[in-house]
Design a protein around this motif. Structure first.
Motif, PDB file in Angstrom:
ATOM      1  N   VAL A 141       0.782  -1.102   0.157  1.00 32.93           N
ATOM      2  CA  VAL A 141      -0.171  -0.166   0.489  1.00 32.93           C
ATOM      3  C   VAL A 141       0.955   1.164   0.426  1.00 32.93           C
ATOM      4  O   VAL A 141       2.152   1.106   0.678  1.00 32.93           O
ATOM      5  CB  VAL A 141      -1.065  -0.208   0.881  1.00 32.93           C
ATOM      6  CG1 VAL A 141      -2.308   0.952   1.128  1.00 32.93           C
ATOM      7  CG2 VAL A 141      -1.821  -0.765   0.982  1.00 32.93           C
ATOM      8  N   THR A 142       0.320   2.035  -0.601  1.00 31.78           N
ATOM      9  CA  THR A 142       1.389   3.638  -1.004  1.00 31.78           C
ATOM     10  C   THR A 142      -0.145   4.672  -1.243  1.00 31.78           C
ATOM     11  O   THR A 142      -0.685   4.028  -1.558  1.00 31.78           O
ATOM     12  CB  THR A 142       2.583   3.455  -2.662  1.00 31.78           C
ATOM     13  OG1 THR A 142       1.416   3.451  -2.982  1.00 31.78           O
ATOM     14  CG2 THR A 142       3.372   2.508  -2.270  1.00 31.78           C
ATOM     15  N   ILE A 143       0.524   5.439  -0.231  1.00 35.00           N
ATOM     16  CA  ILE A 143      -0.232   6.749  -0.195  1.00 35.00           C
ATOM     17  C   ILE A 143       1.061   8.133  -0.839  1.00 35.00           C
ATOM     18  O   ILE A 143       2.274   8.073  -0.793  1.00 35.00           O
ATOM     19  CB  ILE A 143      -0.280   7.231   0.982  1.00 35.00           C
ATOM     20  CG1 ILE A 143      -1.402   6.612   1.464  1.00 35.00           C
ATOM     21  CG2 ILE A 143      -1.043   9.020   0.433  1.00 35.00           C
ATOM     22  CD1 ILE A 143      -1.677   7.176   3.228  1.00 35.00           C
ATOM     23  N   ARG A 198      -6.955   5.401   9.338  1.00 31.86           N
ATOM     24  CA  ARG A 198      -7.139   6.681   9.667  1.00 31.86           C
ATOM     25  C   ARG A 198      -5.675   7.261   9.670  1.00 31.86           C
ATOM     26  O   ARG A 198      -5.643   7.900   9.587  1.00 31.86           O
ATOM     27  CB  ARG A 198      -8.570   7.060  10.622  1.00 31.86           C
ATOM     28  CG  ARG A 198      -9.918   6.722  10.109  1.00 31.86           C
ATOM     29  CD  ARG A 198     -10.908   6.691  10.859  1.00 31.86           C
ATOM     30  NE  ARG A 198     -12.115   7.337  10.089  1.00 31.86           N
ATOM     31  CZ  ARG A 198     -13.650   6.731  11.234  1.00 31.86           C
ATOM     32  NH1 ARG A 198     -13.032   6.750  12.206  1.00 31.86           N
ATOM     33  NH2 ARG A 198     -14.694   6.654   9.787  1.00 31.86           N
ATOM     34  N   LYS A 199      -5.566   7.058  10.724  1.00 25.24           N
ATOM     35  CA  LYS A 199      -4.186   7.542  11.097  1.00 25.24           C
ATOM     36  C   LYS A 199      -2.473   7.472  10.730  1.00 25.24           C
ATOM     37  O   LYS A 199      -1.929   8.162  10.532  1.00 25.24           O
ATOM     38  CB  LYS A 199      -4.017   7.138  12.557  1.00 25.24           C
ATOM     39  CG  LYS A 199      -4.175   7.116  13.759  1.00 25.24           C
ATOM     40  CD  LYS A 199      -3.680   6.770  14.815  1.00 25.24           C
ATOM     41  CE  LYS A 199      -4.581   6.658  16.536  1.00 25.24           C
ATOM     42  NZ  LYS A 199      -4.642   6.857  18.009  1.00 25.24           N
ATOM     43  N   LYS A 200      -3.007   6.730   9.487  1.00 22.65           N
ATOM     44  CA  LYS A 200      -2.164   6.039   9.098  1.00 22.65           C
ATOM     45  C   LYS A 200      -2.326   6.804   7.069  1.00 22.65           C
ATOM     46  O   LYS A 200      -1.439   6.973   6.620  1.00 22.65           O
ATOM     47  CB  LYS A 200      -1.733   4.386   8.359  1.00 22.65           C
ATOM     48  CG  LYS A 200      -1.186   3.251   9.911  1.00 22.65           C
ATOM     49  CD  LYS A 200      -0.856   2.485   9.917  1.00 22.65           C
ATOM     50  CE  LYS A 200      -0.568   1.664  11.075  1.00 22.65           C
ATOM     51  NZ  LYS A 200      -0.215   0.571  11.404  1.00 22.65           N
ATOM     52  N   LEU A 201      -3.959   6.776   7.003  1.00 21.20           N
ATOM     53  CA  LEU A 201      -4.194   7.350   5.022  1.00 21.20           C
ATOM     54  C   LEU A 201      -4.805   8.360   5.392  1.00 21.20           C
ATOM     55  O   LEU A 201      -4.586   9.297   4.620  1.00 21.20           O
ATOM     56  CB  LEU A 201      -5.215   5.966   5.049  1.00 21.20           C
ATOM     57  CG  LEU A 201      -4.648   4.811   4.798  1.00 21.20           C
ATOM     58  CD1 LEU A 201      -6.333   3.682   4.811  1.00 21.20           C
ATOM     59  CD2 LEU A 201      -3.901   4.153   4.138  1.00 21.20           C
ATOM     60  N   GLY A 202      -4.902   8.694   6.451  1.00 19.33           N
ATOM     61  CA  GLY A 202      -5.353  10.376   7.252  1.00 19.33           C
ATOM     62  C   GLY A 202      -7.279  10.381   7.257  1.00 19.33           C
ATOM     63  O   GLY A 202      -8.023   9.783   7.065  1.00 19.33           O
ATOM     64  N   SER A 203      -7.227  11.640   8.110  1.00 21.82           N
ATOM     65  CA  SER A 203      -8.540  11.243   8.666  1.00 21.82           C
ATOM     66  C   SER A 203      -9.952  10.848   8.076  1.00 21.82           C
ATOM     67  O   SER A 203     -10.935  11.080   8.197  1.00 21.82           O
ATOM     68  CB  SER A 203      -8.655  12.377  10.048  1.00 21.82           C
ATOM     69  OG  SER A 203      -8.381  13.458   9.153  1.00 21.82           O
TER      70      SER A 203
END
Length: 222
Positions: A141-143, A198-203
Motif C-alpha cells: 500500500v502506498t500514498i 485513519r491515522k496511517k492514511l489520513g482522517s
C-alpha cells in the motif's frame, strides 16, 4: 477477503490454506463435499477453491447445487491434468476458472486475485482510491508513492474497502468477510482497525456513515 478451500487431501488442503493465509486472506477449510456445500451455502465467502474429486458429495454436484440455490460466489475448481472432461463439466456447472493438478501455488493465488477483482468490477491488480494505491499482487500500500506499513488485519480491512469503494459496508459485513469461523465475532476490533487506518492514511480516508457502516471514497467523490 474470506475464502473457503474444499479439498479432501489433508496435505494439499493445508498447503493451500497456508499459502492463502500468508497472502493475507481469512480462510475456512472443508475436507468433503457435504461439509463444503454446507459452508458455501451458509457463509458469505468472497471466493471458493473447490476440488472435483471429493468424498460424500463430488465437487460438480456441490457446485451445481450452489448455483441452483442462487449462490454467485466465484469458484475456482481443481482438476486432474488429464481429465479435460472435468474442466468442461466444471464450467457447465458454474465454475469461474480452474487449475489443473499438479499446480504452482502462485497460479492459484493469481487466479483467485483475478476472480476477486472481476467480482467487484476491477480490471487491474492495482486498486486506486485518490492517492491511495493498493497492489493486490505484492500486498503493498502506498500514498502518493510512499509505502505505508500495515498489519495483516489492517491490510485485510483496507483491501475489502478498496474492492468495494463507493459503497457503504456495514461492520457485520466486514466481520463476516475478514475473519474465519474461529474469530470472536462479538469483538469491537473493526472499530479499532478503522481508527488505526485513519491515522496511517489520513482522517478523511474512511468515512463513518452513522448507523450503517463505513465508506471509502476518492477525494473528488467525497
Amino acid at each position: 477477503m474470506r475464502l473457503l478451500v474444499v479439498e479432501d487431501d489433508p496435505d494439499l488442503n493445508r498447503q493451500i490454506v497456508a499459502a492463502l493465509e500468508e497472502a493475507g486472506y481469512a480462510v475456512d477449510r472443508a475436507f468433503d463435499g457435504e461439509e463444503g456445500h454446507f459452508l458455501g451455502d451458509t457463509e458469505p465467502y468472497d471466493a471458493i477453491v473447490l476440488d472435483i474429486g471429493l468424498p460424500k458429495m463430488d465437487g460438480i454436484s456441490v457446485l451445481e447445487q450452489w448455483r441452483r440455490d442462487g449462490r454467485t460466489t466465484p469458484v475456482l475448481i481443481l482438476t486432474a491434468r488429464d481429465r479435460w472432461s472435468d474442466k468442461v463439466q466444471g464450467f457447465d456447472a458454474g465454475a469461474d476458472d480452474y487449475v489443473a493438478k499438479p499446480f504452482h501455488m502462485e497460479e492459484v493465488l493469481a487466479r483467485l486475485r483475478a476472480l476477486l477483482r472481476r467480482a467487484t468490477g476491477h480490471a487491474s491488480s492495482e486498486l486506486l482510491c485518490g492517492p491511495i494505491r493498493l497492489d493486490t499482487r505484492a500486498g503493498r500500500v502506498t500514498i502518493d508513492g510512499h509505502a505505508i506499513k500495515l498489519t495483516s488485519h489492517e491490510y485485510r480491512l483496507l483491501a475489502y474497502l478498496m474492492h468495494h469503494q463507493g459503497r457503504v459496508v456495514s461492520r457485520t459485513e466486514l466481520v463476516e468477510h475478514l475473519y474465519d469461523q474461529d474469530f470472536d465475532r462479538d469483538s469491537n476490533t473493526i472499530e479499532v482497525f478503522v481508527g488505526r487506518l485513519r491515522k496511517k492514511l489520513g482522517s478523511d480516508a474512511i468515512q463513518t456513515v452513522r448507523g450503517l457502516g463505513y465508506l471509502l471514497l476518492a477525494p473528488e467523490n467525497a
